[in-house]
Design an enzyme around this catalytic site. Sequence first.
Site, PDB file in Angstrom:
ATOM      1  N   HIS A  30      -0.472  -9.368   1.700  1.00 50.99           N
ATOM      2  CA  HIS A  30      -0.716  -9.320   2.560  1.00 50.99           C
ATOM      3  C   HIS A  30      -2.078 -10.544   2.256  1.00 50.99           C
ATOM      4  O   HIS A  30      -2.487 -10.815   3.395  1.00 50.99           O
ATOM      5  CB  HIS A  30      -2.063  -8.704   1.650  1.00 50.99           C
ATOM      6  CG  HIS A  30      -1.869  -7.260   2.148  1.00 50.99           C
ATOM      7  ND1 HIS A  30      -0.969  -5.584   0.959  1.00 50.99           N
ATOM      8  CD2 HIS A  30      -1.267  -5.973   2.711  1.00 50.99           C
ATOM      9  CE1 HIS A  30      -0.630  -5.004   1.256  1.00 50.99           C
ATOM     10  NE2 HIS A  30      -0.475  -5.141   2.698  1.00 50.99           N
ATOM     11  N   ASN A  47      -0.731   0.552   8.486  1.00 54.12           N
ATOM     12  CA  ASN A  47       0.234   0.458   9.099  1.00 54.12           C
ATOM     13  C   ASN A  47       0.782   1.957   9.092  1.00 54.12           C
ATOM     14  O   ASN A  47       0.404   2.936   9.772  1.00 54.12           O
ATOM     15  CB  ASN A  47       1.868   0.266   8.006  1.00 54.12           C
ATOM     16  CG  ASN A  47       2.225  -1.265   8.726  1.00 54.12           C
ATOM     17  OD1 ASN A  47       1.735  -1.880  10.067  1.00 54.12           O
ATOM     18  ND2 ASN A  47       2.984  -2.092   7.822  1.00 54.12           N
ATOM     19  N   GLU A  71      -5.523  -8.046   4.001  1.00 55.76           N
ATOM     20  CA  GLU A  71      -4.669  -9.154   4.913  1.00 55.76           C
ATOM     21  C   GLU A  71      -5.684 -10.198   5.532  1.00 55.76           C
ATOM     22  O   GLU A  71      -6.096 -11.115   5.904  1.00 55.76           O
ATOM     23  CB  GLU A  71      -3.734  -8.737   6.050  1.00 55.76           C
ATOM     24  CG  GLU A  71      -2.611  -9.720   6.878  1.00 55.76           C
ATOM     25  CD  GLU A  71      -2.422  -9.033   8.211  1.00 55.76           C
ATOM     26  OE1 GLU A  71      -2.033  -9.578   8.763  1.00 55.76           O
ATOM     27  OE2 GLU A  71      -1.928  -8.099   7.733  1.00 55.76           O
ATOM     28  N   HIS A  85       0.551  -0.971   0.519  1.00 53.86           N
ATOM     29  CA  HIS A  85      -0.528  -0.158  -0.038  1.00 53.86           C
ATOM     30  C   HIS A  85       0.687   1.360  -0.467  1.00 53.86           C
ATOM     31  O   HIS A  85       1.419   2.590   0.558  1.00 53.86           O
ATOM     32  CB  HIS A  85      -1.035   0.219   1.608  1.00 53.86           C
ATOM     33  CG  HIS A  85      -1.858  -0.926   0.752  1.00 53.86           C
ATOM     34  ND1 HIS A  85      -2.850  -1.502   2.128  1.00 53.86           N
ATOM     35  CD2 HIS A  85      -2.522  -2.180   0.090  1.00 53.86           C
ATOM     36  CE1 HIS A  85      -3.551  -2.366   1.590  1.00 53.86           C
ATOM     37  NE2 HIS A  85      -2.845  -2.107   0.693  1.00 53.86           N
TER      38      HIS A  85
END
Length: 467
Positions: A284, A434, A336, A251
């Site tokens: 992921h 994140n 994920e 990402h």
Amino acid sequence: MTALAFQRRPEPEDEEVESDDIVVLAPLSLEARAVRTGAPWADVRRIGMGPRRAARSARLSVANGSRPILIAGFCGALAPDLQPGDIVLASELRGPTGTTQCDDPTILAGVLRRGGLRVRIAPIASSQRLVLGERRRTLYRTGAVAVDMESAWLAPVDRTRPLVTLRVVLDTNNHELHRPFQTVRGTGIAYRALRRACSLVEEWAKSLEAREVVLAAPRASCAGVDRAVEIVERALEDRGAPIYVRKQIVHNRHVVQGLEQRGAIFVDELDEVPQGETVIFSAHGVSPAVREAAAARGLDVIDATCPLVAKVHAEARRFAAAGFDIVLVGHEGHEEVEGTFGEAPDRIQVVAGVDEIADLRVRDPQRVAFLSQTTLAVDETAAVTDALRQRFPETVGPASSDICYATQNRQDAVQALAEDCDLILVVGSPNSSNSRRLVEVAERAGCPAMLVEDAADVPPGVLLGVQ
């Protein structure tokens, strides 16, 4: 993703305060009028046209000062795709006697683009006379995209203060200055664009001051992401383009665009991949159903799943096989989480926060297990698992934490920065879990934080008063 912060400094005492107004150097009276109309608050100095007059006037204009300098005016396009009214911010200024590197104008470029202007950051050349015809094309081949008659001589006047060059395209390859009608038309467009640009720069100008920038360590991508990107790069080298990748390999818009330029094609679903082609699964991870669909289409699969994500998948299979109900702490819809959920959909429930624990229904309160999305905030996950154990005291978890060590290290770094910084900028993409978690960690620690993809996203207003 990268976190950087601005550290607090002691307030200066008994300092003589100079005016905060930026000094704007404009060669011609028409250019100076456009600047004053757009930025009546600025200190505008008309310096005259051409290298000698400009350099002489500039030395007098900026003597004994420390305020930032903005060179503003018109220019001629060298790049064939530039049009009248386009803005060129100089990355460097090239003149007959050498090249001057410019202060990075990316934040200003973002301000102007948000204001509806077309902006390019690139080298500007300066010439002692008008550049027309073949000489224009020759100069373009040196790498400059625009030309003027003053900036390169102005730049060395005072390099102890911020200096930015903003030029607006007036004439182009197809419409040069010796064509009267086109010149009048281009001048009108350029004048309005220069006036508009100057009307937007006040907040940016007021944000220019010395700051301490603290870079978090560690920062940037984790080992799992680096591995996944390397897998795509090696596949492109070994097999050639195109290489299909299911979902974004990571990402991060800049990384994805770089791989696309080399021949990677990112798809949302496997039915977008021609039969028999190579497809890479992202870091992921994917569910067993996706793997089965790839096999049914005869796709050549390369698995770039992060090893830690693969570990969570294995734990889900193990707990499900042992008859446990599994609580997966994560954000529904995240790639994920979708992959892990697919390992045992009849056994897994996804929860994102403490308030969802009360609604859980399990087959046997004595056989409850939890797993977590690897990119969550450590303190946030701990609160959910603590609440889960309060309701189901026999809850078990994985032998080791599912939270990525790199994620935890970066969150620890942000917490340390938040103790003595005025602002934290997290450089990452909006769809990066994140990156979003780092912003949340900073804010929970009491420090203002903002997620940006690059410097152009930084609104100057957030820097006002930040040391």
